[in-house]
Design an enzyme around this catalytic site. Structure first.
Site, PDB file in Angstrom:
ATOM      1  N   LYS A 199      -3.352  -4.325   5.386  1.00  0.00           N
ATOM      2  CA  LYS A 199      -3.544  -5.698   5.036  1.00  0.00           C
ATOM      3  C   LYS A 199      -2.108  -6.553   5.237  1.00  0.00           C
ATOM      4  O   LYS A 199      -1.431  -6.261   6.366  1.00  0.00           O
ATOM      5  CB  LYS A 199      -3.855  -5.758   3.604  1.00  0.00           C
ATOM      6  CG  LYS A 199      -4.954  -4.919   3.245  1.00  0.00           C
ATOM      7  CD  LYS A 199      -5.715  -4.950   2.008  1.00  0.00           C
ATOM      8  CE  LYS A 199      -6.784  -4.201   1.942  1.00  0.00           C
ATOM      9  NZ  LYS A 199      -7.674  -4.170   0.699  1.00  0.00           N
ATOM     10  N   GLY A 231      -9.019  -1.928  -3.946  1.00  0.00           N
ATOM     11  CA  GLY A 231      -7.734  -2.368  -4.635  1.00  0.00           C
ATOM     12  C   GLY A 231      -7.900  -2.327  -6.048  1.00  0.00           C
ATOM     13  O   GLY A 231      -6.956  -2.812  -6.737  1.00  0.00           O
ATOM     14  N   SER A 259     -10.410   2.122  -2.808  1.00  0.00           N
ATOM     15  CA  SER A 259      -9.624   2.733  -3.464  1.00  0.00           C
ATOM     16  C   SER A 259      -9.724   4.297  -3.374  1.00  0.00           C
ATOM     17  O   SER A 259      -9.586   5.280  -4.119  1.00  0.00           O
ATOM     18  CB  SER A 259      -9.973   2.908  -5.118  1.00  0.00           C
ATOM     19  OG  SER A 259      -9.749   1.304  -5.385  1.00  0.00           O
ATOM     20  N   ASN A 290      -5.585   0.352   6.850  1.00  0.00           N
ATOM     21  CA  ASN A 290      -5.475  -1.023   6.728  1.00  0.00           C
ATOM     22  C   ASN A 290      -4.345  -1.771   5.894  1.00  0.00           C
ATOM     23  O   ASN A 290      -4.587  -1.614   4.559  1.00  0.00           O
ATOM     24  CB  ASN A 290      -6.821  -1.695   6.169  1.00  0.00           C
ATOM     25  CG  ASN A 290      -6.861  -3.232   6.135  1.00  0.00           C
ATOM     26  OD1 ASN A 290      -6.030  -3.798   6.564  1.00  0.00           O
ATOM     27  ND2 ASN A 290      -8.083  -3.745   5.479  1.00  0.00           N
ATOM     28  N   HIS A 321     -14.094  -7.661   7.377  1.00  0.00           N
ATOM     29  CA  HIS A 321     -13.428  -7.239   6.202  1.00  0.00           C
ATOM     30  C   HIS A 321     -13.814  -8.196   5.025  1.00  0.00           C
ATOM     31  O   HIS A 321     -13.800  -9.226   5.069  1.00  0.00           O
ATOM     32  CB  HIS A 321     -11.963  -7.071   6.260  1.00  0.00           C
ATOM     33  CG  HIS A 321     -11.423  -6.291   5.025  1.00  0.00           C
ATOM     34  ND1 HIS A 321     -11.319  -6.933   3.875  1.00  0.00           N
ATOM     35  CD2 HIS A 321     -11.136  -5.039   4.985  1.00  0.00           C
ATOM     36  CE1 HIS A 321     -10.839  -5.846   2.768  1.00  0.00           C
ATOM     37  NE2 HIS A 321     -10.683  -4.819   3.532  1.00  0.00           N
ATOM     38  N   GLU A 335     -12.334  -9.232   2.694  1.00  0.00           N
ATOM     39  CA  GLU A 335     -11.245 -10.302   2.340  1.00  0.00           C
ATOM     40  C   GLU A 335     -11.466 -11.606   3.173  1.00  0.00           C
ATOM     41  O   GLU A 335     -11.252 -12.760   2.847  1.00  0.00           O
ATOM     42  CB  GLU A 335      -9.772  -9.562   2.045  1.00  0.00           C
ATOM     43  CG  GLU A 335      -9.707  -8.721   0.950  1.00  0.00           C
ATOM     44  CD  GLU A 335      -8.826  -7.679   1.230  1.00  0.00           C
ATOM     45  OE1 GLU A 335      -8.037  -7.555   2.065  1.00  0.00           O
ATOM     46  OE2 GLU A 335      -8.822  -6.870   0.022  1.00  0.00           O
ATOM     47  N   GLU A 388     -17.482  -0.580   2.569  1.00  0.00           N
ATOM     48  CA  GLU A 388     -16.611  -1.073   1.454  1.00  0.00           C
ATOM     49  C   GLU A 388     -17.187  -1.914   0.253  1.00  0.00           C
ATOM     50  O   GLU A 388     -16.951  -3.025   0.439  1.00  0.00           O
ATOM     51  CB  GLU A 388     -15.312  -1.774   2.303  1.00  0.00           C
ATOM     52  CG  GLU A 388     -14.667  -1.074   3.097  1.00  0.00           C
ATOM     53  CD  GLU A 388     -13.136  -1.472   3.625  1.00  0.00           C
ATOM     54  OE1 GLU A 388     -12.372  -0.599   3.444  1.00  0.00           O
ATOM     55  OE2 GLU A 388     -13.119  -2.353   3.427  1.00  0.00           O
TER      56      GLU A 388
HETATM   57  P1  PGA Z   1      -8.186  -0.086  -0.934  1.00  0.00           P
HETATM   58  O1  PGA Z   1      -8.382  -1.005   0.098  1.00  0.00           O
HETATM   59  O2  PGA Z   1      -7.994   1.190  -0.373  1.00  0.00           O
HETATM   60  O3  PGA Z   1      -6.897  -0.659  -1.277  1.00  0.00           O
HETATM   61  O4  PGA Z   1      -9.153  -0.269  -2.074  1.00  0.00           O
HETATM   62  C1  PGA Z   1      -9.605  -0.792   1.238  1.00  0.00           C
HETATM   63  C2  PGA Z   1      -9.642  -1.755   2.225  1.00  0.00           C
HETATM   64  O5  PGA Z   1      -9.888  -3.075   1.682  1.00  0.00           O
HETATM   65  O6  PGA Z   1      -9.727  -1.603   3.400  1.00  0.00           O
END
Ligand code: PGA
Length: 253
Positions: free
Chosen positions: A14, A175, A214, A12, A97, A99, A169
């Site tokens: 983003k 992140g 992460s 992803n 997601h 976000e 997640e």
């Molecule tokens: P990350 O994000 O691996 O940077 O923690 C995962 C995601 O939000 O899909």
């Protein structure tokens, strides 16, 4: 992960990238990807057609990060349909997601509608669920992820998970560099699979449940070794070709 389920790793991106950066990232992934791996790249929507062209002739799938809940074309400024995603070469789409839930107020019901729209267009939805740190600290993890999954089951039926993929997640691990331990993730993966299995034992056994939050090359192997973790949804580490392909290589073959 179970030997009967094939592992999947989705990157992803983003809101990262540029035409030049994407071209070199895709070239790097293509060059180092283990043979036979099941993996998907999810660039920002504006770059989907570019990345589709860069992926031509490879087995790497293309995914979007969002889809409209509306099936037909219409007056929906800023949205794109599942049919449009198929038209530019997508095979997958991330829905729900955290976000998007947090920044765009996406409700469980809207996530269910987007999942249905993706399936109707012939896309594989990657349906994301996960709790915040406050929810975890309040002991509400099972209730939150259960509610998020049940909304999709209620709106789309358990049949959706014949093709849809689930992604757990935890928001506190996205992140942040703070990964759920393999045991913490396994506990929730087993719970989610159990909710699907309660409706249909076969679908519950076959649905792929990815972990995201992460994931790095250094922790992927121990996460993917857990019986109910079938791969990963990778954010930051998907922006580095060597790191991402090392994560793909960590999927038990
Ligand atoms: P990350 O994000 O691996 O940077 O923690 C995962 C995601 O939000 O899909």
């Amino acid at each position: 992960m179970s030997v009967t389920r094939r592992g999947l790793v989705a990157g992803n991106w983003k809101m990262h990238g540029s035409r030049a950066a994407n071209a070199s990232l895709v070239a790097g992934v293509r060059a180092a990807l283990p043979a036979g791996a099941d993996c998907v790249l999810c660039p920002p929507a504006v770059y989907l057609a570019d990345v589709a062209a860069a992926l031509a002739g490879s087995s790497i799938g293309l995914g979007a990060q969002d889809v409209s809940p509306e099936a037909a074309q219409g007056a929906y400024t800023g949205e794109w349909s599942g049919a449009m995603l198929r038209d530019v070469g997508c095979s997958h789409v991330i829905v729900g997601h955290s976000e998007r839930r947090a920044r765009h107020g996406e409700s469980d019901a809207l996530v269910a509608r987007k999942t249905a729209a993706a399936l109707a267009a012939g896309l594989v939805p990657i349906v994301c669920v996960g709790e915040t740190l406050e929810e975890r600290d309040a002991g509400a993890t099972a209730a939150v992820v259960g509610r998020q999954l049940e909304a999709v089951l209620a709106g789309c039926g358990v049949e959706a998970f014949r093709s849809a993929v689930l992604a757990y997640e935890p928001v506190w691990a996205i992140g942040t560099g703070r990964t759920a331990t393999p045991e913490q993730a396994q506990e929730i993966h087993a719970l989610l699979r159990g909710l699907i299995r309660a409706r249909d034992a076969i679908i519950g056994g076959s649905v792929r449940v990815l972990y995201g939050g992460s994931v790095k090359a250094s922790n992927a192997r121990e996460l993917f070794a857990m019986p109910d973790i079938d791969g990963g949804l990778i954010g930051g580490a998907s922006l580095k070709a060597d790191e991402f392909t090392a994560i793909v290589a960590a999927v038990p073959g």
